[in-house]
Design a protein around this motif. Structure first.
Motif, PDB file in Angstrom:
ATOM      1  N   ASP A 151       0.854  -1.195   0.000  1.00  0.00           N
ATOM      2  CA  ASP A 151       0.000   0.000   0.000  1.00  0.00           C
ATOM      3  C   ASP A 151       0.883   1.235   0.000  1.00  0.00           C
ATOM      4  OD1 ASP A 151      -2.004   1.870   0.362  1.00  0.00           O
ATOM      5  OD2 ASP A 151      -2.096   1.545   2.534  1.00  0.00           O
ATOM      6  N   SER A 152       1.205   1.741  -1.191  1.00  0.00           N
ATOM      7  CA  SER A 152       2.138   2.868  -1.289  1.00  0.00           C
ATOM      8  C   SER A 152       1.658   3.903  -2.299  1.00  0.00           C
ATOM      9  CB  SER A 152       3.526   2.362  -1.700  1.00  0.00           C
ATOM     10  OG  SER A 152       4.366   3.445  -2.053  1.00  0.00           O
ATOM     11  N   PHE A 153       1.504   5.126  -1.832  1.00  0.00           N
ATOM     12  CA  PHE A 153       1.199   6.249  -2.719  1.00  0.00           C
ATOM     13  C   PHE A 153       2.361   6.479  -3.678  1.00  0.00           C
ATOM     14  CE2 PHE A 153       1.580  11.086  -2.842  1.00  0.00           C
ATOM     15  CZ  PHE A 153       0.618  11.284  -3.821  1.00  0.00           C
ATOM     16  N   GLU A 167       1.946  15.922  -8.888  1.00  0.00           N
ATOM     17  CA  GLU A 167       2.449  15.026  -7.827  1.00  0.00           C
ATOM     18  C   GLU A 167       3.974  15.042  -7.788  1.00  0.00           C
ATOM     19  OE1 GLU A 167       0.192  14.080  -5.954  1.00  0.00           O
ATOM     20  OE2 GLU A 167      -1.609  13.998  -7.193  1.00  0.00           O
ATOM     21  N   LEU A 170       5.065  18.244  -6.168  1.00  0.00           N
ATOM     22  CA  LEU A 170       4.737  18.260  -4.739  1.00  0.00           C
ATOM     23  C   LEU A 170       5.593  17.286  -3.923  1.00  0.00           C
ATOM     24  CD1 LEU A 170       0.851  18.357  -5.017  1.00  0.00           C
ATOM     25  CD2 LEU A 170       2.196  19.988  -3.664  1.00  0.00           C
ATOM     26  N   ARG A 193      -8.352  19.583  -7.198  1.00  0.00           N
ATOM     27  CA  ARG A 193      -6.964  19.196  -7.046  1.00  0.00           C
ATOM     28  C   ARG A 193      -6.048  20.166  -7.758  1.00  0.00           C
ATOM     29  NH1 ARG A 193      -8.528  12.893  -7.847  1.00  0.00           N
ATOM     30  NH2 ARG A 193      -9.351  12.667  -5.739  1.00  0.00           N
ATOM     31  N   VAL A 194      -4.837  20.196  -7.279  1.00  0.00           N
ATOM     32  CA  VAL A 194      -3.814  21.025  -7.893  1.00  0.00           C
ATOM     33  C   VAL A 194      -3.373  20.397  -9.207  1.00  0.00           C
ATOM     34  CG1 VAL A 194      -1.439  21.823  -7.590  1.00  0.00           C
ATOM     35  CG2 VAL A 194      -3.025  21.880  -5.673  1.00  0.00           C
TER      36      VAL A 194
ATOM     37  N   PRO B 109      -0.620  12.309   2.592  1.00  0.00           N
ATOM     38  CA  PRO B 109      -0.994  13.145   1.453  1.00  0.00           C
ATOM     39  C   PRO B 109      -2.111  12.531   0.621  1.00  0.00           C
ATOM     40  CG  PRO B 109       1.123  12.070   1.053  1.00  0.00           C
ATOM     41  CD  PRO B 109       0.719  11.721   2.452  1.00  0.00           C
ATOM     42  N   GLY B 110      -2.896  13.424   0.007  1.00  0.00           N
ATOM     43  CA  GLY B 110      -3.920  12.996  -0.935  1.00  0.00           C
ATOM     44  C   GLY B 110      -3.522  13.374  -2.350  1.00  0.00           C
ATOM     45  N   LEU B 111      -4.159  12.769  -3.321  1.00  0.00           N
ATOM     46  CA  LEU B 111      -3.914  13.129  -4.713  1.00  0.00           C
ATOM     47  C   LEU B 111      -4.163  14.615  -4.922  1.00  0.00           C
ATOM     48  CD1 LEU B 111      -5.708  10.194  -6.539  1.00  0.00           C
ATOM     49  CD2 LEU B 111      -3.245  10.632  -6.474  1.00  0.00           C
ATOM     50  N   GLY B 112      -3.319  15.235  -5.740  1.00  0.00           N
ATOM     51  CA  GLY B 112      -3.562  16.629  -6.094  1.00  0.00           C
ATOM     52  C   GLY B 112      -3.290  17.617  -4.986  1.00  0.00           C
ATOM     53  N   GLY B 113      -2.388  17.272  -4.061  1.00  0.00           N
ATOM     54  CA  GLY B 113      -1.938  18.235  -3.069  1.00  0.00           C
ATOM     55  C   GLY B 113      -2.749  18.301  -1.797  1.00  0.00           C
ATOM     56  N   ALA B 132      -2.953  23.776  -2.003  1.00  0.00           N
ATOM     57  CA  ALA B 132      -2.155  22.550  -1.882  1.00  0.00           C
ATOM     58  C   ALA B 132      -1.798  22.366  -0.419  1.00  0.00           C
ATOM     59  CB  ALA B 132      -0.899  22.657  -2.752  1.00  0.00           C
ATOM     60  N   ILE B 134      -1.066  19.980   1.548  1.00  0.00           N
ATOM     61  CA  ILE B 134       0.023  19.133   2.060  1.00  0.00           C
ATOM     62  C   ILE B 134       1.312  19.945   2.207  1.00  0.00           C
ATOM     63  CG2 ILE B 134       0.774  18.241  -0.209  1.00  0.00           C
ATOM     64  CD1 ILE B 134       0.607  16.197   3.062  1.00  0.00           C
ATOM     65  N   PHE B 153      -1.321   4.428  -0.556  1.00  0.00           N
ATOM     66  CA  PHE B 153      -2.251   4.598  -1.672  1.00  0.00           C
ATOM     67  C   PHE B 153      -3.686   4.656  -1.159  1.00  0.00           C
ATOM     68  CE2 PHE B 153      -4.716   1.983  -4.921  1.00  0.00           C
ATOM     69  CZ  PHE B 153      -4.898   3.014  -5.828  1.00  0.00           C
ATOM     70  N   ALA B 156      -4.374   7.936   0.116  1.00  0.00           N
ATOM     71  CA  ALA B 156      -4.140   9.028  -0.844  1.00  0.00           C
ATOM     72  C   ALA B 156      -5.337   9.282  -1.746  1.00  0.00           C
ATOM     73  CB  ALA B 156      -2.911   8.728  -1.703  1.00  0.00           C
ATOM     74  N   VAL B 157      -6.180   8.277  -1.922  1.00  0.00           N
ATOM     75  CA  VAL B 157      -7.311   8.426  -2.844  1.00  0.00           C
ATOM     76  C   VAL B 157      -8.529   8.936  -2.086  1.00  0.00           C
ATOM     77  CG1 VAL B 157      -8.892   7.256  -4.414  1.00  0.00           C
ATOM     78  CG2 VAL B 157      -6.466   6.617  -4.379  1.00  0.00           C
ATOM     79  N   ASP B 158      -8.837  10.215  -2.231  1.00  0.00           N
ATOM     80  CA  ASP B 158     -10.121  10.726  -1.775  1.00  0.00           C
ATOM     81  C   ASP B 158     -11.021  10.759  -3.011  1.00  0.00           C
ATOM     82  OD1 ASP B 158      -8.294  12.671  -2.708  1.00  0.00           O
ATOM     83  OD2 ASP B 158      -9.561  14.277  -1.986  1.00  0.00           O
ATOM     84  N   VAL B 159     -12.276  10.494  -2.810  1.00  0.00           N
ATOM     85  CA  VAL B 159     -13.156  10.294  -3.961  1.00  0.00           C
ATOM     86  C   VAL B 159     -13.897  11.581  -4.278  1.00  0.00           C
ATOM     87  CG1 VAL B 159     -15.090   8.969  -4.868  1.00  0.00           C
ATOM     88  CG2 VAL B 159     -13.365   7.856  -3.445  1.00  0.00           C
TER      89      VAL B 159
END
Lengths: 202, 202
Positions: A151-153, A167, A170, A193-194, B109-113, B132, B134, B153, B156-159
């Motif tokens: 489980d790795s971002f 990404e 960042l 998102r950015v 961190p989440g996707l997109g900062g 951003a 993060i 991961f 990191a994924v917010d929906v």
């Protein structure tokens, strides 16, 4: 452990055409590949670039112009790992978790159903990179032994689309992030998102 | 550890309007929130939903209609964690890594900062969810003590966007994934990453 780093050398990263020209995409892809190989090396792995065409590289290169699945499958002698060349966020720590995880097959999912990294310790596994490969790889792995998911971002982000460059800006710590900054790519705030924008072309 | 789960109850998930109607978005957002609270509980945390409006919930709820940053900041008495309500891939394992990580401030961190989860053990930290976040949270945390980043991961994924639903279908294990399947959402292969399509509306 031997680690294959597949690399598409001809016309790389076409989905970045909105912000990077053809030569720039090639340069950036090479920077990501070097970052990945260095991180693999720091994590104790022995990287070999599996390239579709001859390239210059400080790391060993084997050339195979067949589609990814066939080229990888022919070299899947366990123990071996496969780590994609566009994982610009990969750090030695993230790759150590991958290479050190137990299991006959270790999978690191990528965004959008991809499989960004695999460790194979069983002779009966084979790869299939078409479509939502993580689902296929889980199925194949379940048939041949124990499967572990990492489980790795940092291993989940492969850099294919413009938003992915955010990404890298960042979180990236290597040459690829530096390359983007020097090329004038900057974070751009949107409603959600950015993403990135480019103020200047070199 | 007390875990705040911020939830935007009015007009949730507007960026999913392409595939889900308003009532459906509310149902789906509630399913994600329940999944997150259950996973927090299984990981040994004590979830409290921090909602913009009164809601029905099996977990404790506090209502605060101020913007996210102010509402969270007022309740940041350490030790405390903040875990977003739309982390539909969050598992007890991923949350255990978060809650168990050392450091005065722990960031996921989440996707997109974005900043999808935080653990705060120092009284001097404050949140800032604009832009951003993060990058801001790293900066604020660096001023007040040791910072740890959890590389996940699943956290990191917010929906927020349609493509994120593909991640839920591929990796989700809870009510939210089941809800999507029952609503007729399916994976759709494209040239690059997998996304979703909808064959039938209920």
């Amino acid at each position: 452990m031997d680690v294959l780093v597949p690399f598409a050398a001809s016309r790389p990263k076409t989905r970045l055409a909105g912000v990077l020209g053809p030569d720039e995409r090639a340069e950036f892809a090479a920077a990501m590949r070097r970052d990945v190989c260095s991180a693999v090396d720091s994590a104790g792995g022995s990287p070999t670039v599996l390239s579709t065409d001859p390239i210059e590289s400080a790391w060993p290169v084997v050339v195979d112009d067949r589609p990814l699945t066939e080229a990888v499958d022919d070299r899947l002698e366990p123990p071996v790992a496969v780590v994609m060349a566009d994982l610009a966020l990969a750090t030695p720590e993230a790759l150590s978790r991958l290479l050190g995880a137990d299991g006959g097959v270790v999978l690191a999912p990528g965004l959008g159903g991809g499989t960004n990294a695999i460790v194979v310790r069983t002779p009966d596994f084979h790869v299939d990179y078409h479509g939502a490969s993580i689902a296929d790889h889980r199925r194949i792995a379940a048939d041949v032994g124990t499967t572990t998911t990492v489980d790795s971002f940092r291993l989940a982000v492969d850099v294919d689309e413009t938003d992915d460059l955010a990404e890298v800006l960042l979180h990236g710590e290597g040459q690829a992030a530096r390359w983007l900054r020097e090329a004038g790519l900057e974070l751009e705030m949107t409603g959600g998102r950015v993403t990135v924008s480019r103020s200047a072309r070199r």
